[in-house]
Design a protein around this motif. Structure first.
Motif, short mmCIF file in Angstrom:
data_model
loop_
_atom_site.label_atom_id
_atom_site.label_comp_id
_atom_site.label_asym_id
_atom_site.label_seq_id
_atom_site.Cartn_x
_atom_site.Cartn_y
_atom_site.Cartn_z
N ALA A 107 0.73 -1.10 -0.07
CA ALA A 107 0.06 0.13 -0.15
C ALA A 107 1.15 1.23 -0.02
N TYR A 108 0.39 2.12 -0.81
CA TYR A 108 1.39 3.57 -0.88
C TYR A 108 0.84 4.64 0.01
N VAL A 109 1.77 5.45 0.50
CA VAL A 109 1.44 6.46 1.37
C VAL A 109 1.77 7.58 0.60
N PRO A 110 1.15 8.59 0.08
CA PRO A 110 1.36 9.80 -0.69
C PRO A 110 1.83 10.84 0.27
N ILE A 111 2.92 11.41 -0.12
CA ILE A 111 3.79 12.53 0.60
C ILE A 111 4.17 13.51 -0.20
N ASP A 112 3.46 14.71 0.06
CA ASP A 112 3.75 15.86 -0.86
C ASP A 112 5.29 16.45 -0.49
N PRO A 113 6.05 16.43 -1.51
CA PRO A 113 7.24 16.90 -1.38
C PRO A 113 7.47 18.48 -0.89
N GLU A 114 6.44 19.10 -1.16
CA GLU A 114 6.26 20.64 -0.76
C GLU A 114 6.06 20.61 0.88
N PHE A 115 5.74 19.74 1.53
CA PHE A 115 5.69 19.73 2.96
C PHE A 115 6.99 20.07 3.74
N PRO A 116 7.09 20.62 4.76
CA PRO A 116 8.18 20.86 5.63
C PRO A 116 9.02 19.55 5.90
N SER A 117 10.31 19.62 5.94
CA SER A 117 10.76 18.12 6.19
C SER A 117 10.47 17.63 7.57
N SER A 118 10.13 18.28 8.45
CA SER A 118 9.69 17.87 9.80
C SER A 118 8.44 17.07 9.80
N ARG A 119 7.66 17.68 9.00
CA ARG A 119 6.43 16.88 8.73
C ARG A 119 6.49 15.76 7.89
N SER A 141 -3.58 20.79 9.68
CA SER A 141 -3.44 22.26 10.03
C SER A 141 -3.21 22.78 11.38
N THR A 142 -3.89 22.10 12.41
CA THR A 142 -3.88 22.54 13.56
C THR A 142 -2.99 21.59 14.72
N GLY A 143 -2.12 20.76 13.99
CA GLY A 143 -1.47 19.89 14.69
C GLY A 143 -0.75 18.88 13.84
N ASN A 144 -0.33 17.57 14.44
CA ASN A 144 0.21 16.69 13.47
C ASN A 144 -0.81 16.14 12.78
#
Length: 364
Positions: free
Chosen positions: A284-296, A359-362
């Motif tokens: 199963a894949y987990v899509p991750i937006d490369p525009e997100f901050p590195s910490s996220r 947007s309001t936390g993790n």
């Protein structure tokens, strides 16, 4: 009410239509002795404000209408010339036919005399506008739609009539309703939209997975174009073979049913190849937006417990990824065995896991 209907149709709080006036204001000395056609067409502007009730809009529009009576004899072309829209200010008109003929006839027929009657009357009207809304007030208000059959069809006019009547019904029940809360759809139309248009249930092979259905399409149209990105094009066969080669490498890395693989890449051919490869490998894949901050991104990889990350080298370096990583631009990933894999994932297994924005936390 007609102005509100136009606002709904045009998705605008500011609309204009034409109104026909007699052109015989009582303030003109001796107007009752003047012979001739004084009728004039003037623009009516209806503007609503956010949160405004219909009653508030009606009162304000009525005050404007009374103030504009002083300009009933002003030529339309001069009014139009003074506006930003120098032509086509109005494209249809509303007419109030308020002729007290019936009352006069009834008065003539009083005192036991035979009633005065007029028969064999034929009236021919011509207009420059494709739509005339004619209002005939009395004990009940009659509304007649006269239209150019080259511009409108009967079904469209009947739909218009239904929306107008629907607004009138709501306003008569609650004049204080907010303008934005008024609905146009009739009961029949609402049923059509919510039920008939959404009757999309159909049989499908629920025991099969997405990639199995894709492989069936590959067998049917192997040489048809399946994927286009910019100047890049892949046929169904080419896309399938690339995904198969990558899927075997993923399986060798331990990917299987319910095993999560991160997919961090911009929209590209590699994104679709990687997605299909993960499914074909049974994972199963987990899509991750490369525009997100590195910490996220680091949090999502750790929280999801992904066993592997598919990305591009520059993205991995930018976000300092420490996960087990394969770089999708590496041509060697697509050079291996390209035949279809044995299906090891069933329809009840995970296909993907997606995180909320957080947007309001993790992210969750």
């Amino acid at each position: 009410v007609w102005g509100v209907l136009l606002q709904k149709y045009n998705n605008s709080s500011d609309v204009v239509f034409g109104s026909v006036v007699s052109g015989r204001p009582g303030e003109i000395p001796g107007v009752e002795h003047m012979i001739g056609l004084f009728i004039n067409t003037i623009p009516v502007r209806v503007q609503s404000e956010p949160g405004e009730s219909f009653v508030e809009l009606m009162k304000r529009t009525q005050r404007q209408a009374l103030a504009s009576n002083a300009y009933d004899a002003f030529p339309l072309y001069e009014i139009q010339a003074l506006t930003e829209q120098k032509q086509d200010l109005i494209n249809h008109i509303m007419i109030f036919e308020n002729y007290p003929v019936e009352q006069q006839v009834e008065q003539l027929g009083g005192d036991g005399q035979d009633k005065f009657t007029i028969s064999n009357v034929v009236s021919t009207e011509a207009t420059n506008y494709d739509l005339n809304v004619v209002v005939m007030p009395g004990e009940g208000i009659k509304i007649r739609f006269m239209y150019n059959a080259l511009s409108f069809d009967q079904a469209g006019i009947e739909r218009l009539h239904g929306h107008f009547a629907r607004l009138l019904e709501q306003i008569s029940l609650n004049p204080h309703v907010r303008v934005e809360e008024l609905e146009l759809l009739t009961v029949a139309e609402k049923q059509q939209v919510t039920a008939a248009f959404n009757d999309t249930a159909c049989a499908f092979p629920s025991h099969q997975t997405i990639h199995q259905l894709f492989e069936e399409q590959v067998a049917q149209t192997p040489d048809q174009v399946a994927l286009v990105f910019g100047h890049q094009r892949l046929t169904y066969r080419e896309l399938n073979e690339r995904a198969n080669s990558l899927a075997r490498i993923l399986q060798a890395q331990g990917v299987g049913p319910d095993k999560l693989v991160g997919l961090m890449v911009q929209r590209s051919v590699e994104m679709i190849v990687g997605l299909l490869a993960v499914l074909k490998a049974g994972g199963a894949y987990v899509p991750i937006d490369p525009e997100f901050p590195s910490s996220r991104i680091a949090y999502m990889l750790e929280d999801s417990e992904t066993t592997l990350l598919l990305t591009r080298r520059e993205l991995a370096e930018e976000h300092h990824c420490n996960a087990n990583t394969l770089f999708l631009e590496d041509a060697a990933l697509y050079q291996g065995e390209s035949g279809n894999l044995e299906a090891i994932a069933r329809s009840e297994h995970l296909a993907y896991v997606i995180y909320t924005s957080g947007s309001t936390g993790n992210p969750k």
